[in-house]
Every structure is written in structure tokens, then in C-alpha cells.
Design a protein around this motif. Structure first.
Motif, short mmCIF file in Angstrom:
data_model
loop_
_atom_site.label_atom_id
_atom_site.label_comp_id
_atom_site.label_asym_id
_atom_site.label_seq_id
_atom_site.Cartn_x
_atom_site.Cartn_y
_atom_site.Cartn_z
N PRO A 63 86.29 10.44 27.60
CA PRO A 63 85.91 10.89 26.39
C PRO A 63 84.24 10.99 26.36
O PRO A 63 83.89 10.34 26.38
N LEU A 64 83.93 11.88 25.25
CA LEU A 64 82.33 11.89 24.62
C LEU A 64 82.01 11.71 23.86
O LEU A 64 82.75 10.88 22.59
N PRO A 65 80.76 10.65 23.73
CA PRO A 65 80.21 10.33 21.80
C PRO A 65 80.57 11.78 21.01
O PRO A 65 80.50 12.50 21.25
N GLN A 66 81.10 11.24 19.76
CA GLN A 66 80.91 12.35 18.85
C GLN A 66 79.93 12.76 17.61
O GLN A 66 79.73 11.70 17.63
#
Lengths: 206, 174
Positions: A63-66
Motif C-alpha cells: 500500500p502507498l501513503p495516502q
């Protein structure tokens, strides 16, 4: 006949050679096998480089930082502004109490759902590729579709040959449409003695 | 940041991860590097000029963070020596896929390239950037970039030609 240095061959391979120069080289490539072999050596080792790093583009991505996106449903916030402000502060308190915000939870859940679908897409694409390699004559496309994710793809064997180990190998093309992204990949797979097709090289054409 | 930019940015993740994998030689380090790059990109999105290439900008961020980390490691004297992929491969089952052992060798080769050749090679030969775009990412004159790419590719070809790598293409005895 013109002699070409490595730098020129590489520039041609990278699409950096100007039109007329590239055409002249192509004429020479067609009649000079030694020259064609030199180019092939660069192209082949380049394909291995691609294949060596391909694991990074397969499987689940972390997952990527949002970010904070500017397009929010602001209208509903305005309509319920007084309540929303209270609700927001309560949510903040709860969030702080729990140690993480709901945003992170939702993002993670969305990611899990998305990666599940991506895994299904990949499995469908793989199964279709194997079927096409095993049963289709060159030039015949076979398609797949995952109605849940909306992703679809086409697989087409393009050429068949035998390698030095006397195994059947096939070149193929894959076009995949996942969301708004369309990816074209060509590859080479060889059929092992156990009847399994194994991909030996892939070329990404982004 | 608007939604379109973010969508375009997330679509780059596999390519950035591949670039980072080539730079670091490990998927874990690559993920860490890409994560840091996205964090920086999100906080500095104002510095990206709409209409210019988002991918070049992101590659540059990945490269910059990688170089900074390399330097930090060197200062601390903790410069990591890359694991020899041959010893890793040897631990695998005897019937481990020939191809993947070979690809590990190619990754080992990438790891042994001089730092400045490695990034140039990856951007042009794997990520498909033009010489001009790659030169911009690395902040180099196009001529310098071109000769670094050429040197790396000649070395790669010689490595592939001269090693057991050939078995990957189906050669060798059966």
C-alpha cells in the motif's frame, strides 16, 4: 558497406537514431548477418535485464501513503456543517484514542479488495496464456475478462520455433486493460518436457 | 493534489518499484524506497509542474532518495555489500528453475555496476526513457548519459555472452 560501432547500434535499439540513418542501418542489417547478430546480442541481453527485474512488477504491490485529495464531497459537509464539525471532532477523538484514523483502515481495506481482484486478473491472464500457447495456431487471439474488476485481455501466439534443447517455444503478445491502463507485453515461452509452458523472456511496451 | 494526478501517480508504482529494485537489488528495500518517494512526492506535489512528465519527476525522486541513503550508509561505514546471488541460488533446490537462477545472475551483475551506470542503464534499457528524458532525471548532459548507457550495455552483453547465462535461452545440454 558501412561499419557501425556499438554506440550506433545501441542508439538504433533505443529508437534514438534519426530516420535516414536508421533506414540505412536496416538495409545493412538485412544483408549482413554478422551485424544482425551484434544487434541481437544487445537486444537479447536487454531482454534478460527486463526479465530479471520483472518480479518487481508482478504480484501484490504494498500500500502507498495516502495523499489529501482536493476533490472531496464538500457539498454534504456544507449542508450539515454544524453537525459535521461536531462529528468530525468526535471522530478525531475516537481516532486518536484508537491510535489510527478510519482513513487508514479504509485505505487498507480498499487495497486488500483491489489486490484480490488483481490476483484474479493475473490468474485469468495466465490460464488464458497457457491455453492459447497449447491449443492455438499462431495469429489467433484468445481473450479473457474478469467481470468483477472490469479487467480484460487478449493473448496471441505469434511465432513458433524450437530452441537448442529441442523444446517448442512460442513468441506471444498480451494486451491487458486494467482500469484506465493498457499494457502491451510480448514474451517468449518454452514448453518443458513436463508439458508446462515457462516464460523465458518478456518485453514491456509501456 | 487532485484526483487525476494521484491516479496517474499510483499507476507508476510498478515501474518505480522495478526501477528501485534495480537500484537496490532487493524487493524489500525497493518497497521502502518507493514508499519514501511517494511520501516526498505527496508533500512536494506543488513543485511538480503540470504538463511536464510525472514519471520523470518520480524517477528523479526515487534516484535522489537512493543516492542520499547510499551516502548516509557510507558515512556510517555501514555500506552494505550486495549478497552474491550465486550463493543464494546454491541453497535452492537442485531443480530450481534454470531461468530464475540466471536472472539472479543478471541481478547480481546490475548490483556490481558502478552506481552512475546502473541508474542510466535502468532508465533507458528497462524503463524505456529517451536519452534526453533520462539525462534530465539524472541531471546530466545527454552525451554523458549516452556514454554511460553504452558502457553498461556493452558490459552487460559481455557478461551475458561470457557466462552460463546462455542456458536461460534454452541452450546447454538437456
Amino acid at each position: 558497406m558501412t561499419t557501425y560501432d556499438d554506440a550506433t547500434l545501441l542508439a538504433y535499439l533505443d529508437g534514438e537514431l534519426a530516420g535516414t540513418e536508421a533506414e540505412a542501418l536496416e538495409v545493412d542489417l538485412a544483408r549482413d548477418t554478422r551485424l544482425a547478430e551484434r544487434l541481437q546480442a544487445f537486444a537479447g541481453s536487454g531482454a534478460l535485464l527486463h526479465a530479471a527485474l520483472a518480479p518487481a512488477t508482478h504480484g501484490n504491490l504494498p500500500p502507498l501513503p495516502q495523499p489529501c485529495l482536493t476533490e472531496r464531497p464538500v457539498t454534504s459537509w456544507r449542508r450539515f456543517a454544524p453537525y459535521a464539525a461536531i462529528a468530525a471532532s468526535v471522530a478525531l477523538l475516537i481516532g486518536a484514542g484508537l491510535g489510527f484514523g478510519t482513513g487508514e483502515f479504509l485505505a487498507r481495506r480498499n487495497f486488500e479488495l483491489a489486490s484480490e481482484q488483481r490476483a484474479r486478473d493475473a490468474a485469468l491472464a495466465e490460464a488464458t496464456l497457457r491455453r492459447a500457447l497449447e491449443t492455438q495456431v499462431s495469429g489467433t487471439p484468445v481473450s479473457w475478462e474478469n467481470p468483477d474488476s472490469g479487467a480484460s485481455g487478449i493473448v496471441k501466439p505469434t511465432r513458433t520455433f524450437k530452441n537448442q534443447s529441442d523444446q517448442f517455444c512460442r513468441e506471444y503478445e498480451r494486451v491487458e486493460t486494467i482500469g484506465a491502463r493498457r499494457e502491451t507485453v510480448s514474451g517468449i515461452a518454452c514448453r518443458g518436457d513436463d508439458g508446462q509452458w515457462r516464460t523465458r523472456a518478456v518485453f514491456y511496451r509501456d | 493534489m487532485n484526483k487525476e494526478t494521484w491516479t496517474a501517480m499510483t499507476a507508476l508504482q510498478p515501474r518505480l518499484r522495478r526501477f528501485a529494485y534495480g537500484l537496490t537489488g532487493s524487493l524489500d528495500e525497493a518497497d521502502d524506497l518507493v514508499q519514501a518517494a511517494y511520501e516526498r512526492a505527496i508533500s512536494r506535489i506543488a513543485q511538480w509542474q503540470a504538463g511536464t512528465r510525472l514519471d520523470s519527476w518520480m524517477y528523479r525522486i526515487v534516484q535522489t532518495i537512493h543516492i542520499n541513503r547510499q551516502q548516509a550508509n557510507r558515512v556510517r561505514g555501514a555500506h552494505l555489500t550486495p549478497v552474491d546471488p550465486d550463493t543464494l541460488a546454491a541453497r535452492d533446490q537442485a531443480r530450481a528453475l534454470e531461468a530464475s537462477i540466471t536472472l539472479a545472475k543478471v541481478r547480481g551483475f546490475i548490483g556490481r555496476l558502478p552506481e552512475e551506470q546502473r541508474a542510466a542503464l535502468l532508465l533507458v534499457a528497462v524503463e524505456g526513457l529517451s536519452y534526453r528524458d533520462a539525462a534530465e532525471v539524472l541531471d546530466l548532459p545527454v552525451g554523458t548519459l549516452t556514454s554511460r548507457v553504452a558502457r553498461a550495455r556493452v558490459a552487460l552483453r559481455d557478461f551475458v555472452d561470457g557466462s552460463a547465462v546462455q542456458t536461460a535461452t534454452g541452450g546447454g545440454h538437456s
